[in-house]
Scaffold this motif. Structure first.
Motif, PDB file in Angstrom:
ATOM      1  N   SER A   1       0.824  -1.215   0.000  1.00  0.00           N
ATOM      2  CA  SER A   1       0.000   0.000   0.000  1.00  0.00           C
ATOM      3  C   SER A   1       0.848   1.251   0.000  1.00  0.00           C
ATOM      4  N   SER A   2       1.981   1.208   0.696  1.00  0.00           N
ATOM      5  CA  SER A   2       2.818   2.404   0.799  1.00  0.00           C
ATOM      6  C   SER A   2       3.339   2.837  -0.566  1.00  0.00           C
ATOM      7  N   VAL A   3       3.698   1.885  -1.406  1.00  0.00           N
ATOM      8  CA  VAL A   3       4.184   2.229  -2.742  1.00  0.00           C
ATOM      9  C   VAL A   3       3.032   2.734  -3.608  1.00  0.00           C
ATOM     10  N   LEU A   4       1.938   1.996  -3.632  1.00  0.00           N
ATOM     11  CA  LEU A   4       0.815   2.373  -4.492  1.00  0.00           C
ATOM     12  C   LEU A   4       0.267   3.747  -4.137  1.00  0.00           C
ATOM     13  N   PHE A   5       0.030   3.977  -2.852  1.00  0.00           N
ATOM     14  CA  PHE A   5      -0.643   5.212  -2.469  1.00  0.00           C
ATOM     15  C   PHE A   5       0.300   6.397  -2.303  1.00  0.00           C
ATOM     16  N   SER A   6       1.607   6.147  -2.233  1.00  0.00           N
ATOM     17  CA  SER A   6       2.549   7.274  -2.192  1.00  0.00           C
ATOM     18  C   SER A   6       2.959   7.719  -3.587  1.00  0.00           C
ATOM     19  N   GLN A   7       2.871   6.835  -4.564  1.00  0.00           N
ATOM     20  CA  GLN A   7       3.339   7.166  -5.913  1.00  0.00           C
ATOM     21  C   GLN A   7       2.213   7.523  -6.871  1.00  0.00           C
TER      22      GLN A   7
ATOM     23  N   SER B   1      -1.655   9.268  -7.808  1.00  0.00           N
ATOM     24  CA  SER B   1      -2.624  10.302  -7.464  1.00  0.00           C
ATOM     25  C   SER B   1      -3.827  10.196  -8.395  1.00  0.00           C
ATOM     26  N   ALA B   2      -4.876  10.922  -8.068  1.00  0.00           N
ATOM     27  CA  ALA B   2      -6.067  10.929  -8.916  1.00  0.00           C
ATOM     28  C   ALA B   2      -5.688  11.304 -10.345  1.00  0.00           C
ATOM     29  N   GLY B   3      -6.199  10.523 -11.291  1.00  0.00           N
ATOM     30  CA  GLY B   3      -5.888  10.751 -12.702  1.00  0.00           C
ATOM     31  C   GLY B   3      -4.763   9.888 -13.226  1.00  0.00           C
ATOM     32  N   ASP B   4      -3.967   9.281 -12.340  1.00  0.00           N
ATOM     33  CA  ASP B   4      -2.900   8.376 -12.765  1.00  0.00           C
ATOM     34  C   ASP B   4      -3.487   7.009 -13.125  1.00  0.00           C
ATOM     35  N   ALA B   5      -2.667   6.214 -13.820  1.00  0.00           N
ATOM     36  CA  ALA B   5      -3.041   4.846 -14.165  1.00  0.00           C
ATOM     37  C   ALA B   5      -1.976   3.888 -13.655  1.00  0.00           C
ATOM     38  N   VAL B   6      -2.406   2.725 -13.207  1.00  0.00           N
ATOM     39  CA  VAL B   6      -1.487   1.705 -12.712  1.00  0.00           C
ATOM     40  C   VAL B   6      -1.853   0.377 -13.358  1.00  0.00           C
ATOM     41  N   VAL B   7      -0.848  -0.436 -13.652  1.00  0.00           N
ATOM     42  CA  VAL B   7      -1.052  -1.774 -14.197  1.00  0.00           C
ATOM     43  C   VAL B   7      -0.784  -2.786 -13.089  1.00  0.00           C
ATOM     44  N   LEU B   8      -1.806  -3.564 -12.738  1.00  0.00           N
ATOM     45  CA  LEU B   8      -1.689  -4.592 -11.706  1.00  0.00           C
ATOM     46  C   LEU B   8      -1.816  -5.979 -12.342  1.00  0.00           C
ATOM     47  N   PRO B   9      -1.234  -6.994 -11.714  1.00  0.00           N
ATOM     48  CA  PRO B   9      -1.391  -8.353 -12.233  1.00  0.00           C
ATOM     49  C   PRO B   9      -2.812  -8.871 -12.016  1.00  0.00           C
ATOM     50  N   GLY B  10      -3.406  -9.403 -13.069  1.00  0.00           N
ATOM     51  CA  GLY B  10      -4.741  -9.953 -12.943  1.00  0.00           C
ATOM     52  C   GLY B  10      -4.762 -11.301 -12.259  1.00  0.00           C
ATOM     53  N   ASP B  11      -3.584 -11.913 -12.121  1.00  0.00           N
ATOM     54  CA  ASP B  11      -3.482 -13.234 -11.500  1.00  0.00           C
ATOM     55  C   ASP B  11      -2.637 -13.186 -10.236  1.00  0.00           C
TER      56      ASP B  11
ATOM     57  N   GLY C   1       0.879   5.306 -20.998  1.00  0.00           N
ATOM     58  CA  GLY C   1       0.268   6.308 -20.136  1.00  0.00           C
ATOM     59  C   GLY C   1       0.193   5.944 -18.670  1.00  0.00           C
ATOM     60  N   ALA C   2       0.645   4.755 -18.300  1.00  0.00           N
ATOM     61  CA  ALA C   2       0.589   4.343 -16.897  1.00  0.00           C
ATOM     62  C   ALA C   2       1.690   5.019 -16.098  1.00  0.00           C
ATOM     63  N   LYS C   3       1.417   5.293 -14.834  1.00  0.00           N
ATOM     64  CA  LYS C   3       2.407   5.878 -13.936  1.00  0.00           C
ATOM     65  C   LYS C   3       3.245   4.795 -13.258  1.00  0.00           C
ATOM     66  N   LEU C   4       2.652   3.597 -13.067  1.00  0.00           N
ATOM     67  CA  LEU C   4       3.324   2.540 -12.320  1.00  0.00           C
ATOM     68  C   LEU C   4       2.934   1.173 -12.875  1.00  0.00           C
ATOM     69  N   LEU C   5       3.928   0.338 -13.057  1.00  0.00           N
ATOM     70  CA  LEU C   5       3.721  -1.073 -13.406  1.00  0.00           C
ATOM     71  C   LEU C   5       4.038  -1.912 -12.185  1.00  0.00           C
ATOM     72  N   TRP C   6       3.054  -2.720 -11.751  1.00  0.00           N
ATOM     73  CA  TRP C   6       3.234  -3.595 -10.595  1.00  0.00           C
ATOM     74  C   TRP C   6       3.379  -5.030 -11.096  1.00  0.00           C
ATOM     75  N   ILE C   7       4.487  -5.659 -10.731  1.00  0.00           N
ATOM     76  CA  ILE C   7       4.795  -7.014 -11.184  1.00  0.00           C
ATOM     77  C   ILE C   7       4.820  -7.959  -9.995  1.00  0.00           C
ATOM     78  N   GLU C   8       4.226  -9.139 -10.177  1.00  0.00           N
ATOM     79  CA  GLU C   8       4.376 -10.240  -9.231  1.00  0.00           C
ATOM     80  C   GLU C   8       5.039 -11.377  -9.992  1.00  0.00           C
ATOM     81  N   SER C   9       6.264 -11.700  -9.649  1.00  0.00           N
ATOM     82  CA  SER C   9       6.966 -12.760 -10.385  1.00  0.00           C
ATOM     83  C   SER C   9       7.933 -13.467  -9.443  1.00  0.00           C
ATOM     84  N   PRO C  10       7.680 -14.776  -9.164  1.00  0.00           N
ATOM     85  CA  PRO C  10       6.532 -15.579  -9.577  1.00  0.00           C
ATOM     86  C   PRO C  10       5.229 -15.055  -8.965  1.00  0.00           C
ATOM     87  N   SER C  11       4.149 -15.292  -9.707  1.00  0.00           N
ATOM     88  CA  SER C  11       2.844 -14.835  -9.238  1.00  0.00           C
ATOM     89  C   SER C  11       2.318 -15.766  -8.160  1.00  0.00           C
ATOM     90  N   ASN C  12       1.455 -15.214  -7.330  1.00  0.00           N
ATOM     91  CA  ASN C  12       0.868 -15.961  -6.218  1.00  0.00           C
ATOM     92  C   ASN C  12      -0.643 -16.047  -6.417  1.00  0.00           C
TER      93      ASN C  12
END
Length: 384
Positions: free
Chosen positions: A94-100, A102-112, A147-158
């Motif tokens: 949460s600290s990374v997501l909510f500190s980096q 803001s409203a109007g930004d886009a983030v890519v999260l793993p769907g799995d 256009g994304a502000k942040l790419l979030w990777i889970e590797s290996p995914s859980n």
């Protein structure tokens, strides 16, 4: 104890040597090698509020040593890397997501990814942040990255144990102006070092294999940019998601054995996975260390160890429950990475897109031949 000096390996040396020395202060006559936890809500502070320790929500000497230890594992030899510890893995995420963002930004999260991420998505969207989802494998993130502000990777995914090419995705994300965070929980810093692969943040739940005894809730963020880490630090101060000194001390104590635990657990996980491969009722078997695993090629290029978790699917919910009930050496419990093996049917939580018979098995430090015998016996018993 000095507030600035530590005695460890900054770059050279093996993982075991680094782990047992990481974050230790310079020795002081008649003092313990690893000082005990500092229990303090406030510190003596006459005059101007300067210096490293002012108030217990901001800093603590026990955190300092642990944070340096984790930095030495996540980014050996990098003087610009810094680590911040948190009360849990989700607090760190949460600290990374909510500190980096803001409203109007886009983030890519793993769907799995981890099953709490849908809750995170709902909160991000409530704050006006656009959330895009992509599966971990197959470079799918590239299709939704513009256009994304942040790419979030889970590797290996859980829990699916898929792997993505962190180097490629990080390079592409940076070229498009996005930051990159990697959830390193399943790999641990002994399995892979995301900052070396190009990520801006390595984030993990220290609750799992980093501490490895199932008795500490902890999270951390390691970053290589002072500016972005200032934002993470500010978020920790605002939210107050801090670990207790006892938890921090237990974590530091546990890190000394991480190489011994990880090597044993990883080797045993491969043995268990190979045994499961021969069972006709087992489908969808995943372990990145198996040569025929779909992710093995990419994993072998960026991982030094493949983790302690094996996932597979049994024919039905009833068969999976029967298998778990029949196990004697493996506890039916959530979480993973501990010295005692655990397993669970992930579908019982409802947050993972997995079949009803999907099982996540975390291999502990028991003798591998005993674990294999227990798993195969439980499969046989659950068939009747």
């Amino acid at each position: 104890m000095s507030g600035t000096e530590t005695r460890g390996l900054s770059d050279g040396g093996g993982d075991g040597t680094r782990a047992v020395r990481a974050g230790l202060p310079e020795p002081v006559k008649h003092e313990p090698t690893l000082p005990g936890p500092v229990f303090a809500a406030h510190f003596h502070l006459p005059g101007d509020p300067t210096g490293p320790y002012t108030y217990g929500r901001d800093e603590n000497p026990t955190w300092t040593l642990l944070e340096r230890a984790i930095s030495e594992l996540e980014a050996p030899g990098r003087g610009d890397a810094q680590t911040l510890v948190f009360a849990s893995g989700m607090a760190a995420i949460s600290s990374v997501l909510f500190s980096q963002l803001s409203a109007g930004d886009a983030v890519v999260l793993p769907g799995d990814g981890y099953q709490v991420l849908p809750l995170v998505r709902a909160q991000l969207e409530a704050y006006g942040i656009e959330v895009r989802n992509a599966p971990t494998g197959g470079d799918a993130q590239l299709d939704v990255l513009d256009g994304a502000k942040l790419l979030w990777i889970e590797s290996p995914s859980n829990p699916g144990l898929d792997v993505c090419d962190i180097r490629r995705l990080a390079a592409e994300a940076h070229a498009r102006g996005a930051l990159v965070a990697v959830d390193n929980t399943l790999a641990t810093p002994l399995g892979q070092r995301p900052l070396e692969l190009g990520a801006d943040f390595s984030v993990a739940s220290g609750t799992k294999q980093l501490t490895g005894h199932g008795d500490v809730l902890l999270g951390y963020v390691t970053g290589r940019d002072a500016g972005t880490m200032t934002g993470v630090r500010r978020w920790r101060k605002i939210v107050g998601a801090i670990p207790g000194p006892m938890e921090a001390w237990l974590a530091h104590r546990s890190i000394a054995t991480i190489q011994l635990r990880v090597d044993r657990q990883n080797a045993s996980a491969l043995v268990v996975a190979e045994a499961l491969r021969s069972r006709p009722e087992v489908t969808g078997l995943r372990y990145p260390g198996l040569p025929d695993d779909p992710s093995h090629k990419i994993a072998s290029q960026q991982m030094r160890r493949y983790g302690c978790v094996v996932s597979f699917t049994l024919p039905s919910r009833e068969r999976a429950d029967g298998f778990l009930d029949a196990l004697r050496l493996v506890d039916d419990a959530t979480s993973f990475g501990g010295v005692r093996s655990t397993a669970e049917r992930r579908g019982r939580w409802g947050g993972d897109a997995v079949p009803e018979g999907f099982v996540r098995l975390s291999v502990g430090a028991e003798d591998p031949e005993d674990l294999v015998a227990d798993v195969l016996r439980a499969l046989d018993e659950s068939a009747h």
